[in-house]
Design a protein around this motif. Structure first.
Motif, PDB file in Angstrom:
ATOM      1  N   GLY A 254      26.298  39.963  21.377  1.00 23.03           N
ATOM      2  CA  GLY A 254      27.011  40.589  22.488  1.00 23.03           C
ATOM      3  C   GLY A 254      26.805  39.825  23.792  1.00 23.03           C
ATOM      4  O   GLY A 254      27.754  39.619  24.556  1.00 23.03           O
ATOM      5  N   ALA A 255      25.539  39.397  24.034  1.00 18.76           N
ATOM      6  CA  ALA A 255      25.286  38.618  25.254  1.00 18.76           C
ATOM      7  C   ALA A 255      26.047  37.299  25.233  1.00 18.76           C
ATOM      8  O   ALA A 255      26.591  36.859  26.250  1.00 18.76           O
ATOM      9  CB  ALA A 255      23.777  38.359  25.386  1.00 18.76           C
ATOM     10  N   LEU A 256      26.098  36.672  24.032  1.00 16.71           N
ATOM     11  CA  LEU A 256      26.834  35.410  23.922  1.00 16.71           C
ATOM     12  C   LEU A 256      28.322  35.624  24.164  1.00 16.71           C
ATOM     13  O   LEU A 256      28.973  34.806  24.836  1.00 16.71           O
ATOM     14  CB  LEU A 256      26.596  34.805  22.530  1.00 16.71           C
ATOM     15  N   ARG A 257      28.853  36.729  23.635  1.00 16.68           N
ATOM     16  CA  ARG A 257      30.271  37.011  23.870  1.00 16.68           C
ATOM     17  C   ARG A 257      30.544  37.247  25.349  1.00 16.68           C
ATOM     18  O   ARG A 257      31.564  36.782  25.880  1.00 16.68           O
ATOM     19  CB  ARG A 257      30.684  38.240  23.052  1.00 16.68           C
ATOM     20  N   ARG A 258      29.628  37.973  26.009  1.00 17.96           N
ATOM     21  CA  ARG A 258      29.813  38.188  27.440  1.00 17.96           C
ATOM     22  C   ARG A 258      29.737  36.873  28.207  1.00 17.96           C
ATOM     23  O   ARG A 258      30.531  36.642  29.140  1.00 17.96           O
ATOM     24  CB  ARG A 258      28.750  39.172  27.957  1.00 17.96           C
ATOM     25  N   GLN A 259      28.791  36.018  27.817  1.00 18.20           N
ATOM     26  CA  GLN A 259      28.682  34.730  28.488  1.00 18.20           C
ATOM     27  C   GLN A 259      29.919  33.875  28.240  1.00 18.20           C
ATOM     28  O   GLN A 259      30.397  33.189  29.153  1.00 18.20           O
ATOM     29  CB  GLN A 259      27.433  33.995  28.014  1.00 18.20           C
ATOM     30  N   VAL A 260      30.426  33.917  26.986  1.00 19.39           N
ATOM     31  CA  VAL A 260      31.646  33.158  26.685  1.00 19.39           C
ATOM     32  C   VAL A 260      32.815  33.699  27.503  1.00 19.39           C
ATOM     33  O   VAL A 260      33.633  32.927  28.035  1.00 19.39           O
ATOM     34  CB  VAL A 260      31.950  33.221  25.179  1.00 19.39           C
ATOM     35  N   SER A 261      32.897  35.045  27.598  1.00 16.61           N
ATOM     36  CA  SER A 261      33.968  35.643  28.401  1.00 16.61           C
ATOM     37  C   SER A 261      33.846  35.234  29.869  1.00 16.61           C
ATOM     38  O   SER A 261      34.842  34.877  30.514  1.00 16.61           O
ATOM     39  CB  SER A 261      33.920  37.172  28.268  1.00 16.61           C
ATOM     40  N   GLU A 262      32.601  35.285  30.385  1.00 18.53           N
ATOM     41  CA  GLU A 262      32.403  34.859  31.769  1.00 18.53           C
ATOM     42  C   GLU A 262      32.734  33.382  31.940  1.00 18.53           C
ATOM     43  O   GLU A 262      33.337  32.984  32.947  1.00 18.53           O
ATOM     44  CB  GLU A 262      30.958  35.128  32.181  1.00 18.53           C
ATOM     45  N   LEU A 263      32.343  32.573  30.944  1.00 17.45           N
ATOM     46  CA  LEU A 263      32.643  31.146  31.016  1.00 17.45           C
ATOM     47  C   LEU A 263      34.143  30.901  30.986  1.00 17.45           C
ATOM     48  O   LEU A 263      34.656  30.045  31.734  1.00 17.45           O
ATOM     49  CB  LEU A 263      31.958  30.416  29.852  1.00 17.45           C
TER      50      LEU A 263
END
Length: 463
Positions: free
Chosen positions: A228-237
């Motif tokens: 989930g954190a990686l998905r959020r980071q990817v979304s932010e990126l």
């Protein structure tokens, strides 16, 4: 079939790691439990039967062996021996424990049996009997051959034992006793041992399964959190990439428009120099070629007057050149604070135009960077020029403060307004490009009640 398999694989992959382990690990550990439990119970059953049979065989041998003659010499039992065996097996504790008893000779002849009809008959030795003649105690529990229907029909739990009878002085096996022991207590003991072993194996398997499930569940939660954190980071990126792309396009557009504006600036400066100082200098040069200076007929008073006119013309040209330079050259604002920059721009405008400007500073203003300071100064300078030119200098005002985490600067007037499509020429267009190139926002609002020019600069972009 292939589609069904693909659907199953897809659904399986959609399950969480913990659920996959519960399903796969549960079936795997269940299979292991069954295999281990079956092996352990088989070993326990075999050991209990072997130990019980050895104990019973030793007891029977201690009772029966003294009654038997030397079977190496006597191939048959005498009547006295048979009567002694009958009395021993028909009475007392031993007789109650044994449901059947047969004494075998090596060639398969029945030397003695509780069932008298079997005495003297000869049968082909089976595997258990041959193993007993080799010196092994053989035992089976509730296992009956086809010729043992009477024992099977009794319905009693029976322990079948083949016990070798050895010659005392040589230890050689001379006969084998086959008997069925009524094993009520043995069956209860065996069942208890088997149930205990199954419970222990099942408990150990369940404990291992719960322990592994806890570890896998914790790991699965950690992986889900990280996913989930990686998905959020990817979304932010992705958002940052989109924002960077938009900013890059804005910078490219601003760069192209800035190039065009620079050319227009140069043309305007050239026009200002040509129409102003250059005309005045040309006029002074023409006056220098006047006949007043070339001939002697004119009086000194005329020459003095002409020189005064030439001097005045040159002074006007110099004043216009200085005005143009003043508009082009920035004062020293790199080290000044934001309020000082605003006061400087307001004071210069008041001195140049002879009008008054209201300056309002709301709260504490942050320390902007060099690019922001230049943009603020040029914005106020051009905004007040616009107010003086289009608004006739009526109700000129400058205000600044913080709003929504962003620095805003506003220039307003009470004039009749203007058409932004026509009037946003070189000055306002340059301001817009300058502000947007550093990530700020420019807004122009005009109408019959007056004009408002506003810029907003992000604090995060001024580090």
């Amino acid at each position: 079939m292939i589609r069904i398999v693909q659907n199953l694989v897809r659904r399986w992959s959609e399950l969480s790691l913990a659920l996959q382990f519960v399903v796969a690990g549960g079936f795997g550990l269940l299979a292991v439990m069954l295999v281990v439990g079956a092996w352990v119970t088989a070993q326990i059953r075999e050991g209990v039967i072997r130990n019980s049979a050895a104990t019973t065989a030793l007891y029977v041998d201690s009772v029966i062996a003294p009654l038997l003659p030397d079977l190496r010499k006597d191939q048959e039992l005498s009547d006295s021996v048979k009567r002694a065996l009958d009395e021993t097996l028909g009475q007392g504790a031993l007789g109650k424990r044994l449901a059947s008893f047969i004494l075998w000779r090596r060639d398969g002849t029945v030397l003695y049996a509780k069932e008298a009809a079997l005495i003297g008959r000869r049968f082909g030795p089976n595997d258990d009997l041959r193993s007993a003649f080799e010196g092994n105690v053989v035992a089976e529990f509730n296992t009956f051959d086809d010729d043992e229907g009477e024992e099977k029909a009794s319905g009693l739990p029976l322990l079948e034992i083949y016990n070798p009878v050895r010659e005392p002085w040589s230890g050689e096996v001379v006969a084998v006793t086959e008997f069925y022991e009524i094993a009520d207590d043995f069956q209860a003991t065996l069942s208890s041992a088997l149930w205990s072993s199954w419970l222990i194996v099942a408990g150990a398997t369940l404990a291992a399964f719960l322990l592994l499930s806890g570890i896998v569940l914790r790991g699965s939660r950690t992986i889900d959190d990280q996913r989930g954190a990686l998905r959020r980071q990817v979304s932010e990126l992705q958002g940052l990439v989109t924002q960077n792309s938009a900013l890059r396009l804005r910078v490219q557009r601003a760069s192209r428009r800035a190039t065009a504006l620079n050319e227009r600036y140069l043309r305007r400066i050239g026009a200002d120099l040509h129409d102003g100082p250059a005309q005045l200098v040309a006029l002074a040069a023409l006056r220098m070629d006047s006949p007043i200076f070339s001939g002697d007929a004119h009086s000194g008073e005329s020459r003095s007057t002409e020189v005064a006119m030439i001097r005045k013309t040159l002074e006007d040209a110099l004043r216009e050149i200085r005005g143009i330079c003043t508009g082009l050259v920035l004062p020293q604002i790199e080290t000044a604070a934001a309020p000082d920059i605003l006061r400087l721009a307001v004071n210069e405008h008041e001195q140049r135009t002879g009008t008054s400007v209201t300056l309002t500073l709301t709260g504490h203003l942050p320390e902007p960077g060099a690019s922001e300071k230049i943009s603020i100064y040029r914005f106020v300078q051009e905004g007040l020029n616009n107010a003086y030119r289009h608004g006739r200098g009526k109700d000129q005002a400058v205000s600044a403060g913080m709003k929504g985490g962003r620095l805003f600067v506003e220039v307003s007037d009470g004039g009749p307004g203007f058409d932004p499509a026509r009037a946003e020429g070189l000055g306002l267009a340059g301001l817009r490009e300058r502000v947007e190139s550093i990530g700020g926002q420019f807004e122009a609002l005009t109408g019959p009640q007056g004009t408002r020019l506003v810029i907003r600069l992000s604090i995060e972009e001024q580090a």
